[in-house]
Design a protein around this motif. Structure first.
Motif, PDB file in Angstrom:
ATOM      1  N   VAL A 158       5.535  -4.889   6.263  1.00 21.27           N
ATOM      2  CA  VAL A 158       5.475  -6.265   6.786  1.00 21.27           C
ATOM      3  C   VAL A 158       5.976  -7.264   5.750  1.00 21.27           C
ATOM      4  O   VAL A 158       6.578  -8.284   6.105  1.00 21.27           O
ATOM      5  CB  VAL A 158       4.049  -6.607   7.244  1.00 21.27           C
ATOM      6  N   TRP A 159       5.742  -6.985   4.452  1.00 21.22           N
ATOM      7  CA  TRP A 159       6.260  -7.905   3.438  1.00 21.22           C
ATOM      8  C   TRP A 159       7.778  -8.016   3.547  1.00 21.22           C
ATOM      9  O   TRP A 159       8.351  -9.112   3.395  1.00 21.22           O
ATOM     10  CB  TRP A 159       5.875  -7.446   2.027  1.00 21.22           C
ATOM     11  N   LYS A 160       8.433  -6.887   3.824  1.00 19.87           N
ATOM     12  CA  LYS A 160       9.889  -6.901   3.989  1.00 19.87           C
ATOM     13  C   LYS A 160      10.275  -7.720   5.214  1.00 19.87           C
ATOM     14  O   LYS A 160      11.236  -8.498   5.181  1.00 19.87           O
ATOM     15  CB  LYS A 160      10.403  -5.470   4.116  1.00 19.87           C
ATOM     16  N   ARG A 161       9.541  -7.551   6.300  1.00 10.62           N
ATOM     17  CA  ARG A 161       9.820  -8.327   7.511  1.00 10.62           C
ATOM     18  C   ARG A 161       9.739  -9.823   7.220  1.00 10.62           C
ATOM     19  O   ARG A 161      10.578 -10.604   7.680  1.00 10.62           O
ATOM     20  CB  ARG A 161       8.818  -7.979   8.605  1.00 10.62           C
ATOM     21  N   ILE A 162       8.709 -10.215   6.480  1.00  9.86           N
ATOM     22  CA  ILE A 162       8.539 -11.640   6.183  1.00  9.86           C
ATOM     23  C   ILE A 162       9.732 -12.157   5.387  1.00  9.86           C
ATOM     24  O   ILE A 162      10.309 -13.200   5.706  1.00  9.86           O
ATOM     25  CB  ILE A 162       7.217 -11.874   5.433  1.00  9.86           C
ATOM     26  N   ARG A 163      10.141 -11.410   4.352  1.00  8.47           N
ATOM     27  CA  ARG A 163      11.250 -11.853   3.498  1.00  8.47           C
ATOM     28  C   ARG A 163      12.549 -11.981   4.292  1.00  8.47           C
ATOM     29  O   ARG A 163      13.350 -12.884   4.049  1.00  8.47           O
ATOM     30  CB  ARG A 163      11.448 -10.880   2.342  1.00  8.47           C
ATOM     31  N   GLU A 164      12.739 -11.083   5.249  1.00  5.61           N
ATOM     32  CA  GLU A 164      13.990 -11.085   6.003  1.00  5.61           C
ATOM     33  C   GLU A 164      14.119 -12.281   6.943  1.00  5.61           C
ATOM     34  O   GLU A 164      15.224 -12.620   7.367  1.00  5.61           O
ATOM     35  CB  GLU A 164      14.115  -9.793   6.812  1.00  5.61           C
TER      36      GLU A 164
ATOM     37  N   GLY B 198       4.251 -11.819 -11.629  1.00  2.00           N
ATOM     38  CA  GLY B 198       3.094 -11.045 -12.065  1.00  2.00           C
ATOM     39  C   GLY B 198       2.208 -10.558 -10.944  1.00  2.00           C
ATOM     40  O   GLY B 198       1.036 -10.248 -11.160  1.00  2.00           O
ATOM     41  N   LEU B 199       2.754 -10.481  -9.734  1.00  2.00           N
ATOM     42  CA  LEU B 199       1.972 -10.045  -8.578  1.00  2.00           C
ATOM     43  C   LEU B 199       2.454  -8.678  -8.131  1.00  2.00           C
ATOM     44  O   LEU B 199       3.648  -8.471  -7.882  1.00  2.00           O
ATOM     45  CB  LEU B 199       2.137 -11.055  -7.431  1.00  2.00           C
ATOM     46  N   LYS B 200       1.518  -7.734  -8.034  1.00  2.00           N
ATOM     47  CA  LYS B 200       1.860  -6.391  -7.559  1.00  2.00           C
ATOM     48  C   LYS B 200       1.303  -6.225  -6.145  1.00  2.00           C
ATOM     49  O   LYS B 200       0.091  -6.230  -5.947  1.00  2.00           O
ATOM     50  CB  LYS B 200       1.283  -5.320  -8.486  1.00  2.00           C
ATOM     51  N   LEU B 201       2.195  -6.109  -5.187  1.00  2.00           N
ATOM     52  CA  LEU B 201       1.789  -5.957  -3.798  1.00  2.00           C
ATOM     53  C   LEU B 201       1.954  -4.513  -3.354  1.00  2.00           C
ATOM     54  O   LEU B 201       3.012  -3.914  -3.533  1.00  2.00           O
ATOM     55  CB  LEU B 201       2.637  -6.851  -2.896  1.00  2.00           C
ATOM     56  N   ASP B 202       0.899  -3.964  -2.790  1.00  5.51           N
ATOM     57  CA  ASP B 202       0.995  -2.638  -2.203  1.00  5.51           C
ATOM     58  C   ASP B 202       1.755  -2.733  -0.885  1.00  5.51           C
ATOM     59  O   ASP B 202       1.847  -3.798  -0.269  1.00  5.51           O
ATOM     60  CB  ASP B 202      -0.400  -2.072  -1.953  1.00  5.51           C
ATOM     61  N   LYS B 203       2.267  -1.615  -0.433  1.00  3.63           N
ATOM     62  CA  LYS B 203       2.975  -1.571   0.845  1.00  3.63           C
ATOM     63  C   LYS B 203       2.044  -2.020   1.970  1.00  3.63           C
ATOM     64  O   LYS B 203       0.862  -1.669   1.993  1.00  3.63           O
ATOM     65  CB  LYS B 203       3.472  -0.151   1.103  1.00  3.63           C
ATOM     66  N   PHE B 204       2.571  -2.803   2.878  1.00  2.00           N
ATOM     67  CA  PHE B 204       1.822  -3.336   4.014  1.00  2.00           C
ATOM     68  C   PHE B 204       2.391  -2.682   5.266  1.00  2.00           C
ATOM     69  O   PHE B 204       3.417  -3.071   5.788  1.00  2.00           O
ATOM     70  CB  PHE B 204       1.982  -4.854   4.040  1.00  2.00           C
ATOM     71  N   ASP B 205       1.724  -1.638   5.738  1.00  2.00           N
ATOM     72  CA  ASP B 205       2.248  -0.836   6.845  1.00  2.00           C
ATOM     73  C   ASP B 205       2.548  -1.701   8.065  1.00  2.00           C
ATOM     74  O   ASP B 205       1.737  -2.540   8.481  1.00  2.00           O
ATOM     75  CB  ASP B 205       1.260   0.263   7.233  1.00  2.00           C
ATOM     76  N   ASN B 206       3.697  -1.450   8.657  1.00  2.00           N
ATOM     77  CA  ASN B 206       4.196  -2.239   9.777  1.00  2.00           C
ATOM     78  C   ASN B 206       3.620  -1.717  11.097  1.00  2.00           C
ATOM     79  O   ASN B 206       4.327  -1.199  11.954  1.00  2.00           O
ATOM     80  CB  ASN B 206       5.726  -2.172   9.787  1.00  2.00           C
TER      81      ASN B 206
END
Length: 374
Positions: A51-57, A239-247
């Protein structure tokens, strides 16, 4: 998930005519709402599994007030653990919000607005009495169809408030033709922004977000959102480490056709009461008051368990009864008659004092002879 079959109401409550309108019987509209949500959640509107990728796109907003944006980037990045906790809390809701934002073709930054508004806390209440993930004021909430009663506050309803907020933002964008002005209006009010633009027009000044005069809160509002947007674009740089957010959906909607205690519903779903309330924060009282079109949210992984446990449950689903205060009623006597402490009675009903007004609805512990079995 299998569709929940219609279920007969577990019990009958002797309400007044006004209260009967609040606790309605089962209606297919509830199942339709749940089915629509599941269909929406099943549609992955962008490729990829994060979902993080979706948001960035889907970023579309232009940057304004760069100096303020940098300041808020520093502020958020100075507390990476706080920001990560807030985003983790938001993962309960973000998949659904993203689906709705993308379905409408809106900038995906809009999905992050609850972080600025409420830190993704659906029970947040501001000093000005704005409430919920999207911080609706009472009048604006009613204007956008969010029910606010003794039983229920739609401003805290995850689905209803999200739809209302996105409707409102779309209307503001149609009014101003600029997302930054639309966001400023969401915070400050469209009337205030319109008047600020008119003042600039009269003076021959630019009619833009950066050029109009506005309160400090509004001046910082959009830069805060842009700062969060920029941090999520390059989390490692901040400095933020985000874990994968399953879509995939975190929750689904279920409907039972039954009124029930909130703690019973949580038990049927195999959830803690706090986690259940985080998905269903709109109920002002400790009961799920069923009516057509209303549903409960449960984690997608718990839906089958909820259905199975509900079908097999043989205890009373509801341990409360509704009472209309009469002239001369005494809160101490009512509490004693129903086996409650005065403090418990007041807390459940949101009473600030021991005074009761005739016609006032009260929720009281059901007497054993009045609690029907399913």
């Amino acid at each position: 998930m299998k569709r929940l079959a219609p279920l007969t109401l577990a019990l009958s409550l002797a309400y007044s005519a006004a209260q009967a309108g609040t606790f309605s019987s089962y209606d297919d509209a509830s199942l339709q709402v749940g089915q629509q949500l599941m269909q929406s959640n099943g549609l992955l509107l962008r490729n990829g599994d994060d979902v993080w990728k979706r948001i960035r796109e889907g970023y579309q907003l232009t940057e304004v007030d760069s100096e303020l944006v940098r300041r808020h980037e520093r502020m958020y990045s100075a507390k990476p653990e706080y920001l990560k906790r807030t985003l983790t809390r938001g993962q309960r809701y973000l998949f659904h919000i993203m689906n709705e934002v993308e379905r409408r073709g809106m900038p995906t930054e809009i999905a992050l607005l609850p972080l600025v508004e409420s830190a993704f806390n659906p029970t947040a209440v501001s000093g000005a009495k704005a409430a919920g993930l999207w911080q609706f004021m009472p009048a604006t909430g009613r204007h956008y169809g969010l029910e606010q009663t003794f039983w229920y506050d739609g401003r805290r309803d995850v689905l209803g408030a999200t739809n209302a907020a996105l409707d409102y933002l779309e209307n503001l964008y149609a009014m101003f033709g600029d997302w930054n002005l639309a966001l400023a209006s969401y915070n400050w009010g469209e009337g205030n922004v319109s008047r600020a633009l008119e003042r600039n027009r009269a003076k021959g000044l630019p009619e833009t977000f950066e050029a109009i005069r506005m309160p400090n809160e509004t001046r910082n509002y959009v830069p805060k959102l842009l700062a969060v947007r920029n941090i999520l674009a390059e989390p490692e740089r901040f400095g933020l480490k985000l874990d994968k957010f399953d879509n995939r959906p975190y929750f689904v909607a279920v409907s039972t056709g039954k009124h029930m205690d909130i703690d019973v519903a949580a038990k049927l779903a195999g959830m803690s009461l706090d986690e259940f309330k985080a998905l269903n924060p709109a109920f002002n009282r400790p009961i799920y008051a069923h009516k057509p079109g209303r549903q409960l949210l449960v984690p997608a992984s718990k839906a089958e368990l909820f259905e199975k446990n509900l079908a097999e449950y043989r205890e009373p689903l509801l341990s409360w009864q509704v009472y209309t205060a009469q002239s001369g009623d005494n809160i101490d006597e009512l509490a004693q008659r129903h086996g409650m402490s005065v403090e418990r009675l007041r807390n459940v009903n949101g009473l600030a004092s021991n005074s009761l007004a005739p016609g006032q609805p009260l929720l009281l512990a059901a007497l054993s002879s009045q609690t029907a079995s399913p």
